[in-house]
Design an enzyme around this catalytic site. Structure first.
Site, PDB file in Angstrom:
ATOM      1  CD  GLU A 114      -2.803   1.517   0.444  1.00 13.42           C
ATOM      2  OE1 GLU A 114      -2.461   1.506  -0.747  1.00 13.42           O
ATOM      3  OE2 GLU A 114      -3.953   1.821   0.810  1.00 13.42           O
ATOM      4  CG  ASP A 145      -5.169   8.720   6.352  1.00 12.71           C
ATOM      5  OD1 ASP A 145      -4.842   9.059   7.489  1.00 12.71           O
ATOM      6  OD2 ASP A 145      -5.803   9.475   5.591  1.00 12.71           O
ATOM      7  CB  THR A 175      -7.797   1.165   2.234  1.00  9.89           C
ATOM      8  OG1 THR A 175      -8.479   2.399   2.114  1.00  9.89           O
ATOM      9  CG2 THR A 175      -7.577   0.552   0.864  1.00  9.89           C
TER      10      THR A 175
HETATM   11  P1  XMP Z   1      -7.091   4.599   4.616  1.00 10.07           P
HETATM   12  O1  XMP Z   1      -5.984   3.997   5.428  1.00 10.07           O
HETATM   13  O2  XMP Z   1      -7.641   5.829   5.272  1.00 10.07           O
HETATM   14  O3  XMP Z   1      -6.453   5.094   3.266  1.00 10.07           O
HETATM   15  O4  XMP Z   1      -8.164   3.630   4.276  1.00 10.07           O
HETATM   16  C1  XMP Z   1      -7.289   5.319   2.183  1.00 10.07           C
HETATM   17  C2  XMP Z   1      -6.520   5.723   0.990  1.00 10.07           C
HETATM   18  O5  XMP Z   1      -6.258   7.098   1.131  1.00 10.07           O
HETATM   19  C3  XMP Z   1      -5.090   7.367   0.498  1.00 10.07           C
HETATM   20  N1  XMP Z   1      -4.363   8.390   1.237  1.00 10.07           N
HETATM   21  C4  XMP Z   1      -3.691   9.359   0.627  1.00 10.07           C
HETATM   22  N2  XMP Z   1      -3.543   9.622  -0.667  1.00 10.07           N
HETATM   23  N3  XMP Z   1      -2.137  11.423  -0.138  1.00 10.07           N
HETATM   24  C5  XMP Z   1      -2.783  10.661  -1.042  1.00 10.07           C
HETATM   25  O6  XMP Z   1      -2.644  10.922  -2.215  1.00 10.07           O
HETATM   26  C6  XMP Z   1      -2.237  11.222   1.207  1.00 10.07           C
HETATM   27  O7  XMP Z   1      -1.643  11.921   2.010  1.00 10.07           O
HETATM   28  C7  XMP Z   1      -3.077  10.122   1.600  1.00 10.07           C
HETATM   29  N4  XMP Z   1      -3.413   9.626   2.812  1.00 10.07           N
HETATM   30  C8  XMP Z   1      -4.213   8.545   2.529  1.00 10.07           C
HETATM   31  C9  XMP Z   1      -4.266   6.088   0.447  1.00 10.07           C
HETATM   32  O8  XMP Z   1      -3.866   5.884  -0.889  1.00 10.07           O
HETATM   33  C10 XMP Z   1      -5.202   5.011   0.834  1.00 10.07           C
HETATM   34  O9  XMP Z   1      -5.297   4.024  -0.156  1.00 10.07           O
HETATM   35 MG    MG Z   2      -4.478   4.350  -2.276  1.00  8.37          MG
END
Ligand code: XMP
Ligand code: MG
Length: 185
Positions: free
Chosen positions: A101, A105, A109
């Site tokens: 990944e 965050d 996901t």
């Molecule tokens: P989580 O862990 O919240 O992550 O399910 C969901 C998706 O969010 C994207 N993500 C980011 N993408 N800059 C980005 O371009 C960021 O700072 C950022 N933070 C989270 C990440 O790709 C993940 O798949």
């Molecule tokens: Mg992503």
């Protein structure tokens, strides 16, 4: 570096730093999987650059496949609905699987991906994240290989986008959004 008018980019990790960490991660993976075949599952689209660099440093035999996901906000982050939009083309049953990944965050996901992959009975299932951003974590996730730990902020470059842009940048930048008066959002 200059972004679009409302978007200010500042360098976070240079391409040299990123390459150094990718090399170290690959060395750890080579040690841990010595004598085995590795099946890498990349989460689209943000991982494609990281994955391409990492696999070229691996010495173990590797199979690569991808999954695609969409998330629909239902008001708050914790109530996000995640849906599989692209499934694997290979079977992972009995295989040593490493999920890759770009950024962890909230953890929602990766938690979703690990759960459905686990149901397919891999021999082992591990997680590699380029950036582990802990501040907004909702679901606890165990990460086996981490490139960088980041407190907070939105980042772009090296495959990672903001509204589908900036994936082509060789370095990783923080992106700050400004409104029309130039105030930070
Ligand atoms: P989580 O862990 O919240 O992550 O399910 C969901 C998706 O969010 C994207 N993500 C980011 N993408 N800059 C980005 O371009 C960021 O700072 C950022 N933070 C989270 C990440 O790709 C993940 O798949
Ligand atoms: Mg992503």
């Amino acid at each position: 570096m200059q972004g679009l008018p409302m978007e200010r980019l500042t360098l976070l990790y240079s391409r040299e730093e990123v390459a150094g960490r990718v090399k170290e991660l690959a060395e750890a993976i080579n040690r841990d999987y010595a004598g085995r075949e590795l099946l890498i599952v990349g989460i689209l689209k943000g991982t494609f650059v990281f994955l391409a660099d990492l696999i070229r440093r691996l010495k173990v035999p590797v199979i690569v496949d991808f999954v695609g996901l969409s998330s629909y906000g239902l008001g708050s982050e914790s109530s996000q609905q995640i849906v599989l939009t692209k499934d694997l083309q290979v079977s992972i049953e009995g295989k040593d699987v490493l999920v890759m990944e770009d950024i962890l965050d909230t953890g929602l996901t990766v938690d979703f991906v690990l759960k459905f992959l686990r149901e397919r009975r891999p021999a082992s299932l591990k997680l590699c994240a380029l950036i582990d951003k802990r501040e907004r974590r909702i679901v606890p996730v165990a990460v086996d290989y981490v490139g960088f730990e980041l407190d907070k902020g939105f980042v772009v470059g090296y495959g990672i986008d903001y509204a589908e842009r900036y994936r082509h940048l060789p370095d990783i930048h923080r992106i700050e959004l400004e409104d029309e008066q130039g105030r930070e959002k």
